[in-house]
Design a protein around this motif. Structure first.
Motif, mmCIF file in Angstrom:
data_model
loop_
_atom_site.group_PDB
_atom_site.id
_atom_site.type_symbol
_atom_site.label_atom_id
_atom_site.label_comp_id
_atom_site.label_asym_id
_atom_site.label_seq_id
_atom_site.Cartn_x
_atom_site.Cartn_y
_atom_site.Cartn_z
ATOM 1 N N LEU A 142 18.774 65.215 49.376
ATOM 2 C CA LEU A 142 20.028 65.428 50.098
ATOM 3 C C LEU A 142 20.710 66.693 49.601
ATOM 4 N N LYS A 143 21.166 67.518 50.556
ATOM 5 C CA LYS A 143 21.960 68.713 50.217
ATOM 6 C C LYS A 143 23.327 68.525 50.849
ATOM 7 N N PRO A 144 24.328 68.131 50.032
ATOM 8 C CA PRO A 144 25.678 67.951 50.591
ATOM 9 C C PRO A 144 26.344 69.301 50.851
ATOM 10 N N ALA A 145 27.487 69.276 51.525
ATOM 11 C CA ALA A 145 28.256 70.508 51.731
ATOM 12 C C ALA A 145 28.886 70.924 50.397
ATOM 13 N N GLU A 146 29.038 72.225 50.215
ATOM 14 C CA GLU A 146 29.581 72.768 48.961
ATOM 15 C C GLU A 146 30.938 72.151 48.634
ATOM 16 N N ILE A 147 31.744 71.893 49.691
ATOM 17 C CA ILE A 147 33.114 71.446 49.422
ATOM 18 C C ILE A 147 33.275 69.925 49.557
ATOM 19 N N GLU A 198 22.654 66.954 64.626
ATOM 20 C CA GLU A 198 23.911 66.413 65.180
ATOM 21 C C GLU A 198 24.925 67.535 65.035
ATOM 22 N N LEU A 199 25.335 68.118 66.156
ATOM 23 C CA LEU A 199 26.146 69.341 66.088
ATOM 24 C C LEU A 199 27.577 69.088 66.585
ATOM 25 N N GLY A 200 28.227 70.129 67.033
ATOM 26 C CA GLY A 200 29.648 70.019 67.353
ATOM 27 C C GLY A 200 29.928 69.473 68.738
ATOM 28 N N GLU A 222 35.609 76.671 72.812
ATOM 29 C CA GLU A 222 35.056 76.658 71.452
ATOM 30 C C GLU A 222 35.633 75.534 70.608
ATOM 31 N N GLU A 223 34.787 74.990 69.738
ATOM 32 C CA GLU A 223 35.226 73.920 68.847
ATOM 33 C C GLU A 223 36.095 74.510 67.735
ATOM 34 N N VAL A 224 37.326 73.998 67.604
ATOM 35 C CA VAL A 224 38.212 74.489 66.536
ATOM 36 C C VAL A 224 37.885 73.773 65.229
ATOM 37 N N VAL A 238 36.772 66.137 63.037
ATOM 38 C CA VAL A 238 35.970 65.001 63.462
ATOM 39 C C VAL A 238 35.072 65.521 64.571
ATOM 40 N N CYS A 239 33.750 65.294 64.430
ATOM 41 C CA CYS A 239 32.849 65.885 65.437
ATOM 42 C C CYS A 239 33.146 65.351 66.834
ATOM 43 N N VAL A 240 33.537 64.066 66.916
ATOM 44 C CA VAL A 240 33.778 63.471 68.238
ATOM 45 C C VAL A 240 35.237 63.602 68.677
ATOM 46 N N GLY A 296 26.216 69.208 61.347
ATOM 47 C CA GLY A 296 26.989 70.407 61.033
ATOM 48 C C GLY A 296 27.143 71.272 62.265
ATOM 49 N N SER A 297 27.316 72.554 62.017
ATOM 50 C CA SER A 297 27.637 73.468 63.117
ATOM 51 C C SER A 297 26.379 73.898 63.883
ATOM 52 N N GLY A 298 26.594 74.343 65.098
ATOM 53 C CA GLY A 298 25.486 74.803 65.942
ATOM 54 C C GLY A 298 24.770 76.000 65.351
ATOM 55 N N ILE A 353 20.755 67.439 55.312
ATOM 56 C CA ILE A 353 21.829 68.407 55.052
ATOM 57 C C ILE A 353 23.058 67.929 55.811
ATOM 58 N N VAL A 354 24.155 67.708 55.090
ATOM 59 C CA VAL A 354 25.325 67.089 55.733
ATOM 60 C C VAL A 354 26.577 67.950 55.558
ATOM 61 N N PRO A 355 27.588 67.698 56.392
ATOM 62 C CA PRO A 355 28.802 68.533 56.382
ATOM 63 C C PRO A 355 29.869 67.982 55.438
HETATM 64 P P1 NAD Z 1 28.128 73.840 58.535
HETATM 65 O O1 NAD Z 1 27.096 73.921 59.588
HETATM 66 O O2 NAD Z 1 28.806 75.065 58.087
HETATM 67 O O3 NAD Z 1 27.526 73.181 57.210
HETATM 68 C C1 NAD Z 1 26.823 71.962 57.260
HETATM 69 C C2 NAD Z 1 25.832 71.916 56.118
HETATM 70 O O4 NAD Z 1 24.867 72.946 56.313
HETATM 71 C C3 NAD Z 1 26.440 72.149 54.736
HETATM 72 O O5 NAD Z 1 25.807 71.301 53.802
HETATM 73 C C4 NAD Z 1 26.072 73.589 54.454
HETATM 74 O O6 NAD Z 1 25.958 73.879 53.076
HETATM 75 C C5 NAD Z 1 24.719 73.689 55.119
HETATM 76 N N1 NAD Z 1 24.326 75.073 55.465
HETATM 77 C C6 NAD Z 1 25.129 76.131 55.724
HETATM 78 N N2 NAD Z 1 24.375 77.224 55.966
HETATM 79 C C7 NAD Z 1 23.074 76.853 55.868
HETATM 80 C C8 NAD Z 1 21.833 77.524 56.014
HETATM 81 N N3 NAD Z 1 21.777 78.825 56.307
HETATM 82 N N4 NAD Z 1 20.689 76.815 55.850
HETATM 83 C C9 NAD Z 1 20.731 75.491 55.565
HETATM 84 N N5 NAD Z 1 21.871 74.806 55.382
HETATM 85 C C10 NAD Z 1 23.039 75.466 55.540
HETATM 86 O O7 NAD Z 1 29.153 72.746 59.073
HETATM 87 P P2 NAD Z 1 30.478 72.217 58.393
HETATM 88 O O8 NAD Z 1 31.479 73.317 58.521
HETATM 89 O O9 NAD Z 1 30.192 71.630 57.059
HETATM 90 O O10 NAD Z 1 30.845 70.992 59.362
HETATM 91 C C11 NAD Z 1 31.528 71.178 60.542
HETATM 92 C C12 NAD Z 1 30.594 71.151 61.732
HETATM 93 O O11 NAD Z 1 29.834 69.937 61.733
HETATM 94 C C13 NAD Z 1 31.341 71.126 63.039
HETATM 95 O O12 NAD Z 1 30.721 71.983 63.967
HETATM 96 C C14 NAD Z 1 31.236 69.684 63.500
HETATM 97 O O13 NAD Z 1 31.377 69.471 64.865
HETATM 98 C C15 NAD Z 1 29.896 69.317 63.023
HETATM 99 N N6 NAD Z 1 29.780 67.857 62.902
HETATM 100 C C16 NAD Z 1 28.988 67.184 63.798
HETATM 101 C C17 NAD Z 1 28.876 65.792 63.722
HETATM 102 C C18 NAD Z 1 27.997 65.025 64.682
HETATM 103 O O14 NAD Z 1 27.699 63.860 64.413
HETATM 104 N N7 NAD Z 1 27.558 65.601 65.763
HETATM 105 C C19 NAD Z 1 29.570 65.102 62.739
HETATM 106 C C20 NAD Z 1 30.375 65.823 61.852
HETATM 107 C C21 NAD Z 1 30.456 67.213 61.942
#
Ligand code: NAD
Length: 495
Positions: A188-193, A265-267, A398-400, A299-301, A242-244, A162-164
């Protein structure tokens, strides 16, 4: 070199509605539903993607399992798998411009960055792991003479990824490439956008000769398709960026289902620390600005906390301000734009809320803070700097995930390290100093997955990327990433 005329020639190409890719076939979602895709460049609808649900995830997992069990990929000779992965990388590279433009229309990253960071980076990642396929060995254990201990590295099975929306190809490849190289099948489940480019590279994988069912893509809402993948009883490993908040849910899904392994891999809220003895304050200032403002801070980093030693504070903040004000926020498909669009209206609103909150809490706005280019209909924010941050302010904690930099002042190494570590995150960081001993002391003191010295960002695929604390677990990139996708099986043989 990017050619503006070549970009302009394809920038308005129609994008047909996209389906799911399951078992090597393009299929509609069982529900027949789709999600509109809006371009952050002008806010207009670009196309639609299929809205996959639990039944589609189930079909994709079944296809992946079948492909894994019959060995069409998992037991293919390593040299042959390697050839297919190399062809896959070549095709991504051949279609790099098309992929970059499509991705920018989908998520708004400036093309000057997207071209390298997306298709070209993904192609490099696929090649890196293709090369590893026939170079990583199992082990013979140093046992007593009368036994033989062998350690086999086996693919695990079905990997759910699952990726962002930021850097979907780069981050997608960090998951897909090592998972496939190790012999697994992937759903693979990409982000909606930001689904369009990942769907396209899955087609390229088929064209490269990857067998049907090995690499499946199900687009859809996170809380529906993502949740179904997280809860599926036949997914062995779940890898996520994605997000925490979502990361926590995935751990829950694992606990509620089959205790699948979960790698997150989170924020971050990464500190960029500038000492008065930095080798070149102009370079440090430019890098600090680029380290937070490129890709509109998504950018996560990103170096979102700038820590500056008191004796150079005023001079240095002024330098960063001047650079920020010269960075062109513009059409993401213009090669001269330094900063593109914010990925969505929702994200733009979030960024503006953080700005309002920073002012309410008493931080001093140095520059930026406004939505701009509203006449385009797209989502643009001026690079924004707040000075005089206190460690307990929201902007320091907090991460903006937007183009918003907060500045804190420090005196000496001890305070710098204390402020740097005063966060729940531990992803990236940087130290600017000419003093070698100080650099090494700071590398030891900072709790983060990466400490840059006299630079920010830019690490290549040879080194791991991972977070500590609430920035996650496990690593992407480098040979270490393969560990997430293999089981170690011991054979203990009495001689
Ligand atoms: P997000 O967590 O909202 O979404 C990420 C993915 O999770 C998307 O594909 C989304 O559809 C899916 N998702 C959302 N709700 C879900 C649920 N309930 N169950 C399963 N999947 C679900 O994150 P985002 O807004 O797409 O990306 C931004 C975040 O990603 C930021 O916090 C950023 O720091 C983090 N990030 C981290 C890294 C890293 O390598 N550490 C890299 C890039 C982004």
């Amino acid at each position: 070199m990017l050619d503006q005329a070549a970009i302009d020639a394809i920038r308005h190409d129609p994008v047909s509605p996209r389906q799911l890719l399951i078992g090597g076939k393009s299929v509609a979602a069982v529900s027949g539903k789709s999600i509109p895709v809006f371009s952050p460049i002008d806010g207009k609808q670009l196309t639609t993607i299929a809205e996959g649900g639990a039944e589609d995830i189930d079909a994709a997992v079944k296809a992946a399992r079948e492909a894994f069990d019959d060995g069409r990929w998992s037991r293919m000779a390593p040299a042959q798998r390697k050839k297919i992965m190399h062809r896959f990388a070549d095709l991504i590279e051949k279609h790099a411009l098309e992929l970059a433009v499509l991705g920018v229309r989908d998520n708004g990253t400036e093309i000057s960055m997207a071209y390298k960071a997306e298709p070209l980076s993904a192609a490099n990642t696929v090649r890196f792991y293709a090369e590893a396929i026939d170079k990583v060995y199992g082990e013979v254990a140093p046992t007593a003479d009368n036994v033989l201990g062998l350690v086999h590295r086996e693919p695990i099975g079905v990997v759910g990824a699952i990726v962002p929306w930021n850097f979907p190809l780069m981050i997608g490849a960090w998951k897909i490439a090592p998972a496939l190289a190790a012999g697994n099948s992937v759903v693979l489940k990409p982000a909606e956008i930001a689904s369009l480019t990942l769907l396209r590279i899955a087609e390229l994988a088929l064209e490269a000769g990857m067998p049907d069912g090995v690499f499946n893509v199900v687009t859809g809402q996170g809380r529906v398709a993502g949740e179904a993948l997280g809860l599926h009883m036949d997914v062995d490993v779940l890898v996520f960026t994605g997000s925490g908040g979502v990361g926590r849910r995935l751990l829950e899904y694992s606990a509620r289902s089959n205790i699948k392994r979960v790698y997150l891999e989170l924020g971050g809220k990464s500190p960029n620390i500038v000492f008065a003895d930095a080798p070149d304050l102009d370079v440090a200032a430019k890098t600090a600005a680029f380290g937070i403002f490129r890709n509109a801070g998504q950018v996560c980093v990103a170096g979102s906390r700038l820590l500056v030693e008191a004796s150079i504070h005023d001079e240095f903040v002024e330098k960063v301000k001047q650079i920020a004000e010269k960075m062109t926020v513009g059409d993401p498909l213009d090669v001269n734009s330094a900063i593109g669009a914010v990925s969505s209206e929702v994200q733009l609103e979030k960024d503006l809320e953080f700005i309002t909150e920073a002012e309410r809490e008493g931080a001093r706005r140095v520059t930026g803070g406004e939505r701009i280019r509203t006449e385009t209909g797209g989502y643009y924010l001026a690079p924004t700097i707040f000075d005089g941050l206190k460690p307990d302010m929201t902007l320091a904690r907090e991460e903006v995930f937007g183009p918003v930099l907060g500045v804190l002042k420090f005196e000496g190494e001890e305070e710098a390290a204390r402020l740097a570590n005063d966060t729940v995150y531990g992803l990236a960081s940087a130290v600017w100093t000419q003093n070698l001993s100080r650099a090494h002391r700071m590398i030891r003191a900072i709790k983060a997955g990466v400490v840059h010295v006299n630079t920010y960002g830019g690490a290549d695929g040879t080194v791991p990327l991972g977070g500590v604390k609430q920035s996650g677990n496990g690593h992407d990139k480098s040979l270490h990433a393969l560990d997430k996708y293999v089981d170690l099986k011991t054979a203990w043989i009495q001689l």
